[in-house]
Design an enzyme around this catalytic site. Structure first.
Site, mmCIF file in Angstrom:
data_model
loop_
_atom_site.group_PDB
_atom_site.id
_atom_site.type_symbol
_atom_site.label_atom_id
_atom_site.label_comp_id
_atom_site.label_asym_id
_atom_site.label_seq_id
_atom_site.Cartn_x
_atom_site.Cartn_y
_atom_site.Cartn_z
ATOM 1 N N HIS A 19 82.249 128.096 2.344
ATOM 2 C CA HIS A 19 82.838 128.366 3.654
ATOM 3 C C HIS A 19 84.295 128.782 3.461
ATOM 4 O O HIS A 19 84.770 128.892 2.330
ATOM 5 C CB HIS A 19 82.688 127.151 4.584
ATOM 6 C CG HIS A 19 83.268 125.857 4.067
ATOM 7 N ND1 HIS A 19 84.580 125.733 3.707
ATOM 8 C CD2 HIS A 19 82.696 124.643 3.837
ATOM 9 C CE1 HIS A 19 84.821 124.501 3.298
ATOM 10 N NE2 HIS A 19 83.680 123.807 3.351
ATOM 11 N N HIS A 22 86.607 126.827 0.999
ATOM 12 C CA HIS A 22 86.441 127.161 -0.417
ATOM 13 C C HIS A 22 87.081 128.523 -0.709
ATOM 14 O O HIS A 22 87.738 128.716 -1.731
ATOM 15 C CB HIS A 22 84.956 127.241 -0.795
ATOM 16 C CG HIS A 22 84.175 126.018 -0.450
ATOM 17 N ND1 HIS A 22 83.101 126.036 0.392
ATOM 18 C CD2 HIS A 22 84.325 124.713 -0.832
ATOM 19 C CE1 HIS A 22 82.604 124.815 0.516
ATOM 20 N NE2 HIS A 22 83.343 123.986 -0.221
ATOM 21 N N CYS A 128 81.113 106.127 -1.651
ATOM 22 C CA CYS A 128 80.993 107.203 -0.663
ATOM 23 C C CYS A 128 80.410 108.416 -1.379
ATOM 24 O O CYS A 128 81.044 108.953 -2.304
ATOM 25 C CB CYS A 128 82.346 107.553 -0.049
ATOM 26 S SG CYS A 128 82.233 109.058 0.943
ATOM 27 N N CYS A 131 82.599 111.644 -1.176
ATOM 28 C CA CYS A 131 83.726 111.672 -2.127
ATOM 29 C C CYS A 131 83.230 111.590 -3.562
ATOM 30 O O CYS A 131 83.978 111.886 -4.483
ATOM 31 C CB CYS A 131 84.665 110.490 -1.919
ATOM 32 S SG CYS A 131 85.527 110.447 -0.368
ATOM 33 N N CYS A 145 84.382 105.895 5.610
ATOM 34 C CA CYS A 145 85.242 106.691 4.725
ATOM 35 C C CYS A 145 86.142 107.532 5.621
ATOM 36 O O CYS A 145 85.659 108.215 6.529
ATOM 37 C CB CYS A 145 84.389 107.600 3.833
ATOM 38 S SG CYS A 145 85.327 108.976 3.146
ATOM 39 N N HIS A 148 85.055 111.444 5.188
ATOM 40 C CA HIS A 148 83.706 111.887 5.586
ATOM 41 C C HIS A 148 83.165 111.185 6.827
ATOM 42 O O HIS A 148 82.121 111.569 7.339
ATOM 43 C CB HIS A 148 82.753 111.746 4.397
ATOM 44 C CG HIS A 148 83.151 112.615 3.255
ATOM 45 N ND1 HIS A 148 83.928 112.164 2.203
ATOM 46 C CD2 HIS A 148 82.936 113.925 3.027
ATOM 47 C CE1 HIS A 148 84.155 113.164 1.372
ATOM 48 N NE2 HIS A 148 83.565 114.237 1.840
ATOM 49 N N LYS A 298 88.330 120.235 13.231
ATOM 50 C CA LYS A 298 87.851 120.066 11.865
ATOM 51 C C LYS A 298 86.570 120.897 11.721
ATOM 52 O O LYS A 298 85.748 120.918 12.627
ATOM 53 C CB LYS A 298 87.549 118.581 11.639
ATOM 54 C CG LYS A 298 87.152 118.261 10.223
ATOM 55 C CD LYS A 298 86.971 116.759 10.067
ATOM 56 C CE LYS A 298 86.735 116.393 8.636
ATOM 57 N NZ LYS A 298 85.514 116.386 8.053
ATOM 58 N N LYS A 301 79.497 121.043 10.080
ATOM 59 C CA LYS A 301 78.183 121.572 10.435
ATOM 60 C C LYS A 301 77.773 121.093 11.815
ATOM 61 O O LYS A 301 77.216 121.837 12.602
ATOM 62 C CB LYS A 301 77.150 121.078 9.419
ATOM 63 C CG LYS A 301 76.946 122.039 8.288
ATOM 64 C CD LYS A 301 75.750 121.589 7.500
ATOM 65 C CE LYS A 301 75.358 122.599 6.464
ATOM 66 N NZ LYS A 301 74.334 122.096 5.565
HETATM 67 N N1 MSP Z 1 83.408 119.300 -6.793
HETATM 68 C C1 MSP Z 1 84.665 118.798 -6.352
HETATM 69 C C2 MSP Z 1 85.793 119.330 -7.208
HETATM 70 C C3 MSP Z 1 85.656 119.058 -8.667
HETATM 71 S S1 MSP Z 1 86.951 119.795 -9.559
HETATM 72 C C4 MSP Z 1 86.872 119.115 -11.064
HETATM 73 C C5 MSP Z 1 84.903 119.214 -4.907
HETATM 74 N N2 MSP Z 1 84.205 120.241 -4.458
HETATM 75 S S2 MSP Z 1 84.233 120.800 -2.967
HETATM 76 O O1 MSP Z 1 83.319 121.894 -2.952
HETATM 77 O O2 MSP Z 1 83.982 119.747 -2.043
HETATM 78 O O3 MSP Z 1 85.679 121.256 -2.649
HETATM 79 C C6 MSP Z 1 86.313 122.198 -3.428
HETATM 80 C C7 MSP Z 1 87.622 122.652 -2.812
HETATM 81 O O4 MSP Z 1 87.435 123.170 -1.510
HETATM 82 C C8 MSP Z 1 88.621 121.516 -2.698
HETATM 83 O O5 MSP Z 1 89.869 121.938 -3.182
HETATM 84 C C9 MSP Z 1 88.699 121.256 -1.244
HETATM 85 O O6 MSP Z 1 89.918 120.796 -0.866
HETATM 86 C C10 MSP Z 1 88.455 122.668 -0.687
HETATM 87 N N3 MSP Z 1 88.085 122.592 0.690
HETATM 88 C C11 MSP Z 1 86.938 122.114 1.231
HETATM 89 N N4 MSP Z 1 87.055 122.173 2.582
HETATM 90 C C12 MSP Z 1 88.268 122.679 2.938
HETATM 91 C C13 MSP Z 1 88.910 123.069 4.129
HETATM 92 N N5 MSP Z 1 88.384 122.887 5.311
HETATM 93 N N6 MSP Z 1 90.124 123.675 4.028
HETATM 94 C C14 MSP Z 1 90.708 123.966 2.822
HETATM 95 N N7 MSP Z 1 90.130 123.620 1.700
HETATM 96 C C15 MSP Z 1 88.992 122.849 1.732
HETATM 97 O O7 MSP Z 1 85.726 118.613 -4.247
#
Ligand code: MSP
Length: 493
Positions: A19, A22, A128, A131, A145, A148, A298, A301
């Site tokens: 999304h 990411h 969690c 997390c 949490c 989440h 926020k 889904k």
């Molecule tokens: N798998 C772990 C990271 C392991 S690194 C050794 C993880 N994955 S994640 O897919 O949940 O998140 C990856 C990145 O996406 C994180 O930096 C997280 O902060 C970012 N984001 C997820 N949702 C976000 C927003 N709504 N806004 C900005 N970044 C966000 O955590």
């Protein structure tokens, strides 16, 4: 030998498709990779997917797929972001890769254990799944949490533990001295205060009978490596740790780990602890961004407001999405995605800003024919120099939105310069040449932000020799949006 620059994104969980959050992390890392590469540094940009752990297992079950099916499917979606967002990454690591990732992850574990930092314990705690971590009672808000908003599971099992507490002081010193730079300051303070309260040992494995999807712990085959221990090691396994010592020495330590604020503790406490235990150098910088909300809410889904990068790109183009993420979202804080704001910035900064400036200057220059290499006015040179310096300063402080606004300040200056000199009346070739030089510099400054536009501008300027150049009119870089039909659709009409 130029400097090297090694930048990483977190590896993304494969429990879902990418999304805008990411996309944001990846675009920020891509900005830095392109910026450093353009400065002549040998650059390595790593991204990938985090495929083990309970979260992914549960998602696969829910989708009625095998772990492998879900991982392959969603990992491919993250890989496609390269095209979608024009990312320049060099490698995409998957933690399920037994040849590339597993040997290094296992080697790292062995080194930590050989240093006496792994011990066995019976553990009871609140886990969690979101997390992928144990939480303490104190961290919960109304029993949930805080990130989440789910109730953690009570787990009681035999685990192997990592003696993180032993490294608390040393990690704190490295962050305090700046040897490990954590930016912004607010996040640095946050992690330092956590460290000062004393880091606790971390459960580093799960019983295989409870979680089989992961890397088996060497020497303890009944245990599966904790997903964060497995995942964090990607930053070294991808560049050869446990496989190719020469490659590893070339790239490690990383210059910049880009992460979201939710995963600070893992990167600025657990990861340095693991590296210290294994006798490996620490990364040089951890740069922490905020979260993106959608129209003030926020993203989730259940609210049905998840924004997919490919939909935005389809509508507005890749450069525009990158521009919004880098220019509108403050690197240090949370930022908002709003369609109205997006279109506002598209119109004012892209269509009427960069696009219009490139079109004005290139039209004037094309009409002028071959232009002699004449002296560049001091006014132009100094504006460019000041902008470059300010951008350098902003990037070094991880304030990418400020770097973006500085570049756009230079575009405004350029617009003002045209209006003042009126070259369409005066036909002053010196002024037109100066404008081409400015446009060329702007193209290089926007290249980490809007690389497609940058390339089109650069390609329109052709140096005939070192004494003269010719310019071709730059096609509309950002088609105008209209009421019913915006962006890319307008272009397709
Ligand atoms: N798998 C772990 C990271 C392991 S690194 C050794 C993880 N994955 S994640 O897919 O949940 O998140 C990856 C990145 O996406 C994180 O930096 C997280 O902060 C970012 N984001 C997820 N949702 C976000 C927003 N709504 N806004 C900005 N970044 C966000 O955590």
């Amino acid at each position: 030998m130029p400097d090297k620059f090694y930048v990483t994104t977190p590896i993304y969980y494969v429990n879902d498709k990418p999304h805008i959050g990411h996309a944001y992390t990846s675009v920020v890392a891509d900005f830095l990779a392109r910026y450093h590469k353009a400065r002549g540094e040998e650059t390595f940009f790593l991204t990938g997917t985090d495929e083990h752990g309970q979260k992914n297992v549960e998602a696969a079950k829910e989708a009625g797929k095998t772990f492998k099916e879900l991982s392959d499917e969603n990992s491919a979606k993250f890989k496609e972001l390269k095209e979608v967002l024009n990312l320049s990454w060099n490698d995409f690591i998957r933690t399920s890769d037994k040849e590339k990732h597993w040997p290094g992850a296992i080697e790292l574990w062995k080194r930590i254990e050989a240093n006496g930092d792994i011990y066995e314990d019976e553990y009871e705690g609140l886990y969690c799944v979101g997390c992928e971590a144990f939480l303490t009672e104190k961290e919960l808000v109304d029993g949930l949490c805080p990130i989440h908003k789910t109730k953690p599971e009570l787990l009681k099992e035999k685990n192997l533990f990592f003696r993180l507490s032993k490294y608390s002081d040393e990690i704190g010193q490295k962050i305090e001295s700046g040897e490990l730079e954590v930016l912004p300051e607010t996040r640095r303070n946050e992690i330092l205060s956590l460290i000062k309260s004393g880091l606790k040992d971390v459960s580093f494995s799960r019983p295989k009978e409870k979680l089989a999807w992961g890397i088996p712990v060497p020497g303890h085959e009944d245990q599966t490596m904790y997903v964060w221990c497995d995942a964090l090691s990607n930053y070294i396994t991808a560049v050869g740790f446990g496989r190719d010592e020469k490659e590893f020495k070339k790239w490690w330590p990383a210059d910049a780990h880009i992460i979201g604020k939710d995963i600070l503790r893992f990167h600025a406490a657990i990861w340095p602890g693991m590296l210290l235990s294994a006798g490996l150098p620490l990364p040089k910088g951890i740069y922490v961004h905020g979260f993106i909300t959608i129209e003030g809410e926020k993203m989730s889904k259940s609210l049905g407001n998840v924004v997919k990068p490919e939909n935005l790109v389809e509508k507005y183009g890749r450069d525009a999405v990158r521009y919004y993420l880098l220019g509108e979202i403050p690197s240090h804080e949370d930022g908002d995605f709003s369609s109205e704001r997006f279109e506002e910035r598209y119109r004012s900064d892209l269509a009427n800003g960069l696009g219009n400036f490139a079109s004005r200057v290139s039209t004037l220059a094309e009409d002028a024919g071959e232009l002699k290499n004449s002296e560049v006015s001091g006014e132009i040179t100094s504006e460019i120099e000041i902008a470059r310096k300010n951008i350098e300063e902003a990037v070094s402080q991880f304030k990418l939105h400020e770097a973006v606004s500085t570049v756009w300040g230079l575009i405004h200056f350029g617009d003002g310069y045209i209006d003042e000199k009126k070259p369409w009346e005066s036909k002053d070739l010196g002024v037109i040449f100066n404008l081409v030089v400015l446009l060329d510099n702007i193209a290089s400054l926007v290249s980490p932000i809007t690389p497609e536009a940058a390339e089109k501008i650069t390609n329109s300027i052709e140096w005939k020799s070192k004494d003269s150049l010719k310019v071709k009119k730059v096609e509309a870089l950002f088609p105008r949006l209209n009421e019913e039909n915006s962006g890319r659709q307008a272009r397709l009409k």
